[in-house]
Write an enzyme that holds these catalytic residues in place. Sequence first.
Site, PDB file in Angstrom:
ATOM      1  N   HIS A   1       2.351  -5.037   1.970  1.00  0.00           N
ATOM      2  CA  HIS A   1       0.901  -5.428   2.471  1.00  0.00           C
ATOM      3  C   HIS A   1       0.557  -6.745   1.691  1.00  0.00           C
ATOM      4  O   HIS A   1       1.054  -7.088   0.806  1.00  0.00           O
ATOM      5  CB  HIS A   1       0.112  -4.142   2.172  1.00  0.00           C
ATOM      6  CG  HIS A   1      -1.366  -4.303   2.546  1.00  0.00           C
ATOM      7  ND1 HIS A   1      -2.243  -5.180   2.340  1.00  0.00           N
ATOM      8  CD2 HIS A   1      -2.024  -3.612   3.645  1.00  0.00           C
ATOM      9  CE1 HIS A   1      -3.455  -4.860   2.821  1.00  0.00           C
ATOM     10  NE2 HIS A   1      -3.205  -4.077   3.582  1.00  0.00           N
TER      11      HIS A   1
ATOM     12  N   GLN B   1      -0.535   3.788  -0.187  1.00  0.00           N
ATOM     13  CA  GLN B   1      -0.176   4.761   0.974  1.00  0.00           C
ATOM     14  C   GLN B   1       0.726   5.999   0.252  1.00  0.00           C
ATOM     15  O   GLN B   1       1.289   6.850   1.199  1.00  0.00           O
ATOM     16  CB  GLN B   1       0.803   3.994   2.008  1.00  0.00           C
ATOM     17  CG  GLN B   1       0.241   2.828   2.597  1.00  0.00           C
ATOM     18  CD  GLN B   1      -1.045   3.553   3.494  1.00  0.00           C
ATOM     19  OE1 GLN B   1      -1.101   4.708   3.891  1.00  0.00           O
ATOM     20  NE2 GLN B   1      -1.718   2.423   4.182  1.00  0.00           N
TER      21      GLN B   1
ATOM     22  N   ASP C   1       2.417  -0.448  -5.916  1.00  0.00           N
ATOM     23  CA  ASP C   1       1.131  -0.438  -4.840  1.00  0.00           C
ATOM     24  C   ASP C   1       1.339   0.992  -4.277  1.00  0.00           C
ATOM     25  O   ASP C   1       2.195   1.428  -3.319  1.00  0.00           O
ATOM     26  CB  ASP C   1       1.365  -1.603  -3.956  1.00  0.00           C
ATOM     27  CG  ASP C   1       0.270  -1.345  -2.735  1.00  0.00           C
ATOM     28  OD1 ASP C   1      -0.400  -0.506  -2.617  1.00  0.00           O
ATOM     29  OD2 ASP C   1       0.208  -2.168  -1.956  1.00  0.00           O
TER      30      ASP C   1
ATOM     31  N   LYS D   1      -8.437   5.720   0.952  1.00  0.00           N
ATOM     32  CA  LYS D   1      -7.205   6.334   1.865  1.00  0.00           C
ATOM     33  C   LYS D   1      -6.665   7.601   1.530  1.00  0.00           C
ATOM     34  O   LYS D   1      -5.827   8.460   2.001  1.00  0.00           O
ATOM     35  CB  LYS D   1      -5.955   5.277   1.536  1.00  0.00           C
ATOM     36  CG  LYS D   1      -6.271   3.852   2.218  1.00  0.00           C
ATOM     37  CD  LYS D   1      -5.128   3.050   2.133  1.00  0.00           C
ATOM     38  CE  LYS D   1      -5.207   1.782   2.414  1.00  0.00           C
ATOM     39  NZ  LYS D   1      -5.421   1.271   3.868  1.00  0.00           N
TER      40      LYS D   1
ATOM     41  N   CYS E   1      -1.679  -6.185   8.165  1.00  0.00           N
ATOM     42  CA  CYS E   1      -1.897  -6.632   7.034  1.00  0.00           C
ATOM     43  C   CYS E   1      -0.455  -6.799   6.371  1.00  0.00           C
ATOM     44  O   CYS E   1      -0.136  -7.018   5.237  1.00  0.00           O
ATOM     45  CB  CYS E   1      -2.859  -6.308   6.089  1.00  0.00           C
ATOM     46  SG  CYS E   1      -4.426  -6.207   6.540  1.00  0.00           S
TER      47      CYS E   1
END
Length: 419
Positions: A132, A212, A209, A235, A375
């Site tokens: 991302h 997700q 990261d 999220k 993104c």
Amino acid sequence: MVIEQQRADVFDGAALRADFPVFDRPHRSGKPLAFLDSAASAPKPRAVIDALSDAYGHHYANVHRGIYELSEDATARFEGARAAVARFIGAPSEREVVFVRNATEAINLVAYSWGRTNIRAGDLILSTEMEHHANLVPWQQLATETGATLEYVAITDDGRLDLDDLRRRLAREPKLLAINHVSNALGTINPVAEITQLAHDAGALVLLDAAQSVPHMPVSATELGIDFLALSGHKMLGPSGIGALWGRRALLEAMPPFMTGGSMISKVTLAGTTWAEVPLKFEAGTPAIAEAAGLAAAIGYLEGIGMAKVRAHERFLFERAWAALSDIGGVRLLGPASPDEHAAVISLVIDGIHPHDVATIFDGHGVAVRAGHHCAQPVMARYDLPATTRASFYVYNDLDDIERLTDAIHATQRLFGTA
Ligand code: PLP
């Protein structure tokens, strides 16, 4: 098309929708909402909305400041939320959890604070082609400002990280590997424990990261062995405006502040300032107080289901969705086919129809998906695509949503005469 019944060991997503007021809202299509855009941001359960309201209504005062009961109460709740985040991500201590606005800010904090202190001209930083922009642009900026080299680990045609390419680049002893756990554009689940071992053997730190992954599967920073982890509350059923950075204590302690001002100081004189202990050193200004309570409620909600169950549910939905979509002519699916390597985020291309048209027509059928570059423009460039349509699943989805999705694809293809 009739998809066979939900498996008994997987919970009933439709029943859970009763916990989310947004599903009571009438949709302009006249149909119930099939919400397949949780990877962008997730709806909130009533427990989170109530926690926000309760925090503002009954427990609100500034934190870490007041010597009165209400402020002490607010501070205890705020710090309780920090402990909840630490527990949820398997962090050894809540003192290593820094509240930030979102994953983007968490990554920027590391890029500015750790990066500007530790990266020099000629150093190598590694990211990947599947990131991302939040885990890519901050490293580009850091490389530009310091004269470091930034390279990207390649991805394979089926959307896996190319581990041979990773090994080759690690041999050149990068200082940092910044990598996502789950790609928001491809759905790929990266083998982070294995990758971290390789990176550490090469002397690189690993920033994960986890925007997700943390919402969708059990994630333990300790078990993965990583050095930094970034997440966003919105999220994972929590409020927007709050996220977290986890980092190893020794790293955080050695890093200078990212932003300065109130709350993050130990002592200020006109001659100079000393910093508060970690994590407050990184929390300048009044934080997102009620949002922290909302995030703790989101964690409580997810823990109530159990993250292993959340993962099993999404894995089941992924398998069924992948099979159903694979059966449709003129539909191309991105990312690995194996449910072990693919989260419940499916990026697809319908031949001859632009994803923006797809999403618009789907909306007419009450099916909410994301269309665009997500993104992750380098991912689109890698597959020579302007954009994809992305369907992402969460706890409130069920087999009916997959049927709605496949029906919407057929309807779109009929409309465009490509069926
Ligand atoms: N990383 C990944 C993999 C994402 O999917 C996203 C958001 O979509 C981000 C980072 C950035 O999250 P936020 O916008 O909440 O900072």
